[in-house]
Design an enzyme around this catalytic site. Sequence first.
Site, mmCIF file in Angstrom:
data_model
loop_
_atom_site.group_PDB
_atom_site.id
_atom_site.type_symbol
_atom_site.label_atom_id
_atom_site.label_comp_id
_atom_site.label_asym_id
_atom_site.label_seq_id
_atom_site.Cartn_x
_atom_site.Cartn_y
_atom_site.Cartn_z
ATOM 1 N N ASP A 21 7.186 22.842 13.827
ATOM 2 C CA ASP A 21 7.398 21.733 14.398
ATOM 3 C C ASP A 21 7.218 22.022 16.161
ATOM 4 O O ASP A 21 7.008 23.386 16.107
ATOM 5 C CB ASP A 21 9.363 20.889 14.355
ATOM 6 C CG ASP A 21 10.334 22.231 15.027
ATOM 7 O OD1 ASP A 21 9.912 23.556 14.349
ATOM 8 O OD2 ASP A 21 10.918 21.556 14.852
ATOM 9 N N TYR A 46 7.830 23.781 19.601
ATOM 10 C CA TYR A 46 8.211 24.585 20.628
ATOM 11 C C TYR A 46 9.370 24.341 21.302
ATOM 12 O O TYR A 46 9.040 23.382 21.521
ATOM 13 C CB TYR A 46 7.550 25.807 21.604
ATOM 14 C CG TYR A 46 6.490 26.608 21.226
ATOM 15 C CD1 TYR A 46 6.594 27.268 20.015
ATOM 16 C CD2 TYR A 46 5.243 26.649 21.490
ATOM 17 C CE1 TYR A 46 6.396 28.332 19.443
ATOM 18 C CE2 TYR A 46 3.770 27.467 20.810
ATOM 19 C CZ TYR A 46 4.704 28.529 19.815
ATOM 20 O OH TYR A 46 3.547 29.213 19.609
ATOM 21 N N PHE A 106 1.270 26.262 17.804
ATOM 22 C CA PHE A 106 0.932 27.776 18.319
ATOM 23 C C PHE A 106 0.717 27.989 19.375
ATOM 24 O O PHE A 106 0.854 29.425 20.008
ATOM 25 C CB PHE A 106 0.109 28.412 17.327
ATOM 26 C CG PHE A 106 1.048 28.605 15.554
ATOM 27 C CD1 PHE A 106 1.904 29.161 15.597
ATOM 28 C CD2 PHE A 106 0.441 27.938 14.531
ATOM 29 C CE1 PHE A 106 2.477 29.441 13.862
ATOM 30 C CE2 PHE A 106 0.303 27.756 13.002
ATOM 31 C CZ PHE A 106 1.408 28.643 13.134
ATOM 32 N N HIS A 109 4.497 33.984 7.010
ATOM 33 C CA HIS A 109 4.231 33.249 8.561
ATOM 34 C C HIS A 109 4.307 34.760 9.922
ATOM 35 O O HIS A 109 4.804 34.981 9.324
ATOM 36 C CB HIS A 109 6.093 32.551 8.509
ATOM 37 C CG HIS A 109 5.089 31.602 10.099
ATOM 38 N ND1 HIS A 109 5.781 32.104 11.241
ATOM 39 C CD2 HIS A 109 5.237 30.366 9.690
ATOM 40 C CE1 HIS A 109 5.519 31.211 11.860
ATOM 41 N NE2 HIS A 109 4.931 30.307 11.663
#
Length: 221
Positions: free
Chosen positions: A65, A67, A78, A188
Amino acid sequence: MKVKIHHTWNKELQDIFLKESFNNLVNKVKEEYANHRIYPSGKNIFHAFNLCPFDKIKVVILGQDPYHGENQANGLSFSVNKEILIPPSLKNIYKELINNFHDFNFQDGDLSPWASQGVLLINSILTVRKGKPGSHQGIGWQDFTDEVIKIISKRKKNIVFLLWGSFAKSKVVLIENKKEHLILSSSHPSPFSAHKGFFGNNHFKKANEYLKSKSIVEINW
């Protein structure tokens, strides 16, 4: 429901936009924006789709989701705008890029140049309340983006899917015609997990090698 989205996506997703479930999602999102501080700005909810038309997709990078900090989210997974401090996960993405391409360099955290080359930087959940990660997990975005992944995998060929972390890797079940695509998964890039397999995964180099093997123009990362 009329959605302001690139015409190539509107053509592919029009059946979804006409569903009552999507109309309910839109109403929930509008209510959230009216009563809370929500990121990204409304005009950037579909930013990833508008920068990367359906017919241009080469690579899909799936985030969870947006920031949830002030001015961070810009509608691309990202990514942050040029004047914003680069977040830890993106710093680690850049470290891996340097590992893949020794001449790689960066000025900021804006990944829009990737999007304009055919990298779909999509979050599974497209909005979030300020300071509350995962706050829009249950309002319907995942049903929408799951359908997007299915449509891409079914109607396109030779797409590179980069799935980082357990959440993204769980979406592999949505990818149809797996033999028509390249699926790369690892831990991740978060500081909590990057050393457990993200560093050294060589995904960016492997993605370009695959695209080249299919006579598709590589991504200038």
